[in-house]
Design a protein around this motif. Structure first.
Motif, PDB file in Angstrom:
ATOM      1  N   MET A  96     -31.093  12.285  38.894  1.00 49.11           N
ATOM      2  CA  MET A  96     -31.178  11.692  40.100  1.00 49.11           C
ATOM      3  C   MET A  96     -29.784  11.036  40.583  1.00 49.11           C
ATOM      4  SD  MET A  96     -34.035  12.150  41.521  1.00 49.11           S
ATOM      5  CE  MET A  96     -34.658  11.270  42.636  1.00 49.11           C
ATOM      6  N   ALA A  97     -29.179  10.263  39.689  1.00 50.04           N
ATOM      7  CA  ALA A  97     -27.772   9.814  39.930  1.00 50.04           C
ATOM      8  C   ALA A  97     -26.887  10.618  40.238  1.00 50.04           C
ATOM      9  CB  ALA A  97     -27.563   8.805  38.541  1.00 50.04           C
ATOM     10  N   MET A 146     -27.255  13.528  41.832  1.00 44.69           N
ATOM     11  CA  MET A 146     -27.334  14.225  42.858  1.00 44.69           C
ATOM     12  C   MET A 146     -27.179  12.978  44.156  1.00 44.69           C
ATOM     13  SD  MET A 146     -30.724  16.437  42.412  1.00 44.69           S
ATOM     14  CE  MET A 146     -31.750  15.903  43.661  1.00 44.69           C
ATOM     15  N   HIS A 147     -26.986  11.959  44.130  1.00 44.36           N
ATOM     16  CA  HIS A 147     -26.632  11.053  44.876  1.00 44.36           C
ATOM     17  C   HIS A 147     -25.372  10.696  45.147  1.00 44.36           C
ATOM     18  CE1 HIS A 147     -31.190  10.510  45.486  1.00 44.36           C
ATOM     19  NE2 HIS A 147     -30.834  10.416  46.802  1.00 44.36           N
TER      20      HIS A 147
END
Length: 119
Positions: A115-116, A118-119
């Motif tokens: 998640m980190a 991808m953002h």
């Protein structure tokens, strides 16, 4: 002077025991077994009164007295073995639980990293 008056004084009788109630429990003081009077002479094995027989009888009673101790010792060893098996299985269950917890933590860390990124 004492007069007897025709009454005899009581004499002390020899007390003979039975199989169920022996006169003494000491094998050395027991009377040897004799052949029954019904059997003809020589038909049965002769009476043997050897110190070896008494020693073996005494040894047998000593062994019989030690039987409960041997049983208790065997019982204790069995309980110790069961306790070791229980501890081993408890450690295995704990290790598997810790392994599953570590795998879940690893998956959470991977998801958080994904998640980190991808953002």
């Amino acid at each position: 002077m004492t007069a007897t008056c025709g009454v005899t004084a009581p004499t002390r009788r020899l007390r003979i025991g039975t199989i169920d109630h022996p006169h003494t429990h000491d094998p050395r003081n027991q009377a040897p077994m004799s052949t029954p009077t019904k059997e003809p002479v020589g038909s049965a094995t002769p009476d043997v009164t050897i110190t070896g027989a008494n020693d073996s009888r005494q040894n047998r009673t000593r062994e019989m007295q030690l039987i409960p101790e041997a049983l208790a010792r065997a019982h204790m060893h069995e309980r110790l073995r069961e306790a070791q098996d229980d501890r081993r299985s408890a450690r295995l269950v704990t290790a598997r639980r810790m392994q599953r917890r570590a795998e879940r933590a690893s998956l959470r860390a991977r998801r958080a990293l994904a998640m980190a990124v991808m953002h």
